[in-house]
Design a protein around this motif. Structure first.
Motif, PDB file in Angstrom:
ATOM      1  N   SER A   1       0.867  -1.164   0.021  1.00 18.48           N
ATOM      2  CA  SER A   1      -0.024   0.005  -0.044  1.00 18.48           C
ATOM      3  C   SER A   1       0.743   1.515  -0.064  1.00 18.48           C
ATOM      4  O   SER A   1       0.491   2.061  -0.746  1.00 18.48           O
TER       5      SER A   1
ATOM      6  N   ASP B   1      -6.482  -1.850   1.778  1.00 18.26           N
ATOM      7  CA  ASP B   1      -6.018  -1.631   0.471  1.00 18.26           C
ATOM      8  C   ASP B   1      -5.387  -3.194  -0.015  1.00 18.26           C
ATOM      9  O   ASP B   1      -4.695  -3.979   0.989  1.00 18.26           O
TER      10      ASP B   1
ATOM     11  N   GLY C   1      -8.484   6.382   3.166  1.00 20.05           N
ATOM     12  CA  GLY C   1      -7.469   5.834   2.891  1.00 20.05           C
ATOM     13  C   GLY C   1      -6.920   4.860   3.638  1.00 20.05           C
ATOM     14  O   GLY C   1      -5.996   3.768   3.795  1.00 20.05           O
TER      15      GLY C   1
ATOM     16  N   ALA D   1      -2.714   5.256   4.563  1.00 18.59           N
ATOM     17  CA  ALA D   1      -3.152   6.861   4.608  1.00 18.59           C
ATOM     18  C   ALA D   1      -2.822   7.605   5.679  1.00 18.59           C
ATOM     19  O   ALA D   1      -2.214   8.606   5.590  1.00 18.59           O
TER      20      ALA D   1
END
Length: 359
Positions: free
Chosen positions: A25, A151, A348, A352
């Motif tokens: 990710s 992700d 995210g 993120a």
């Protein structure tokens, strides 16, 4: 930024799965430079198999011992060092950081938990005698926690494909047209054989997709001669080989019900939007019971009372006859929970939030 992730594998697949998914990710979605130092490369490489070669090429996978001989020039000291699940950094590696002209940030990446107290500790500093800044980072479901490792999102992954992965073609042909599909990946302590016997009395056909090693685990738990397993005809066991992370995500998406363990498969089961049993890693002090209860408080917060009773019974390994009558409502609840997760992790999620926190 340059990131070094240290991964010592405790729960075989789970710890490596989280570290690998985080690394891919950070590189593919956030443009970071990542190295992983792992003490069990065979397991890590198995999970990483089948991944787009371009993604895999961006991640520098190293044995744990390689961290003792840091090949980077001192000016390329990592910006971030992650101690996955609180593992200790090797002494020689830490010594190299101490003499480097630029000090990194160390992140103590904790296990995922739904317990309320983690929000009070998430992002807080952990002062060290050596003076390098270190912080706690708690993945969690709450908006003020570290988020979930979502992700690749299901919409972007193999899980949405109707095409059977090549490694599973032979096994998927064994599925019966009108049977329900249940995937199984649990620890040895589960009463799985008794559970399957009870399932076989419900009057439906079930195809049980056993993850790698589960069949042997079942046979070992059998008290019958030669470890034979005798189940009702309505139950068909299908043992699949070890598959990559993406292929396992696909299996979860194709089953009607999933039994999962560990942190990575726990999150992926929720993202599949299907009912599931989380066989949480058992701990001697029974701390796992507190963690499970905290998750169920969140997961069932808006559920009707009847469904709450059914799901709690299922999660604590009550026999299917005690809760399966609520499966239709559980399916609807799973879809709604999945949609809510996607909404709350729209920023995210874990990867993120880590990048933003460090920046």
């Amino acid at each position: 930024m340059r990131w070094d992730i240290f991964c010592q594998i405790v729960d075989n697949y789970g710890d490596a799965g989280v570290c690998w998914r985080l690394a891919r990710s950070l590189t593919s979605l956030h443009g970071q430079e990542v190295r992983i130092f792992c003490d069990d490369l065979p397991t890590l490489n198995l999970l990483a198999s089948g991944v787009d070669p371009e993604i895999k090429r961006r991640i520098n996978i190293q044995p744990w011992e390689a961290s003792h001989n840091n090949s980077r020039h001192p000016v390329e000291t990592p910006d971030v060092v992650i101690e996955a699940f609180g593992c200790d950094l090797p002494n020689r590696y830490l010594a190299g950081l101490l003499i480097a002209p630029k000090k990194p940030i160390i992140i103590n990446l904790e296990y995922l938990s739904a317990e309320p107290w983690i929000a009070d500790f998430h992002g807080k500093p952990s002062p060290q005698a050596h003076g390098i800044p270190k912080y706690f980072f708690f993945p969690g479901f709450q908006e003020n926690a570290g988020g979930l490792l979502i992700d690749p999102a299901p919409a972007d992954s193999l899980a949405c494909s109707a095409t059977v992965p090549e490694s599973l073609e032979t096994h998927w042909k064994l599925l019966r047209p009108n049977s329900k599909r249940i995937s199984v990946f649990c620890y040895p302590g589960a009463p799985l054989l008794k559970w399957l016997e009870d399932l076989g009395r419900l009057g439906e056909d079930f195809d049980i997709v056993l993850a790698h090693g589960q069949l042997q685990q079942l046979q070992f738990s059998s008290s019958r001669p030669k470890q034979e397993i005798t189940l009702p005809k309505s139950i068909q066991l299908i043992s699949i080989p070890f598959v990559s992370q993406d292929e396992y995500d696909w299996v979860l998406s194709q089953c009607d019900f999933n039994i999962v363990r560990g942190e990575d498969s726990f999150v992926r089961a929720q993202l599949a939007g299907k009912p599931f049993i989380w066989h949480i890693y058992p701990q001697e002090d029974r701390a796992h019971e507190v963690k499970l209860a905290a998750f169920l408080d969140l997961y069932l917060g808006e559920a009707p009372q009847e469904l709450k009773h059914a799901v709690i019974a299922a999660m604590t390994w009550a026999m299917p006859a005690e809760w399966y009558q609520s499966i239709a409502g559980w399916r609807d609840h799973s879809k709604a929970w999945h949609a809510d997760l996607q909404k709350k992790q729209a920023d995210g999620g874990l990867a993120a939030r880590l990048v933003a926190f460090v920046a």
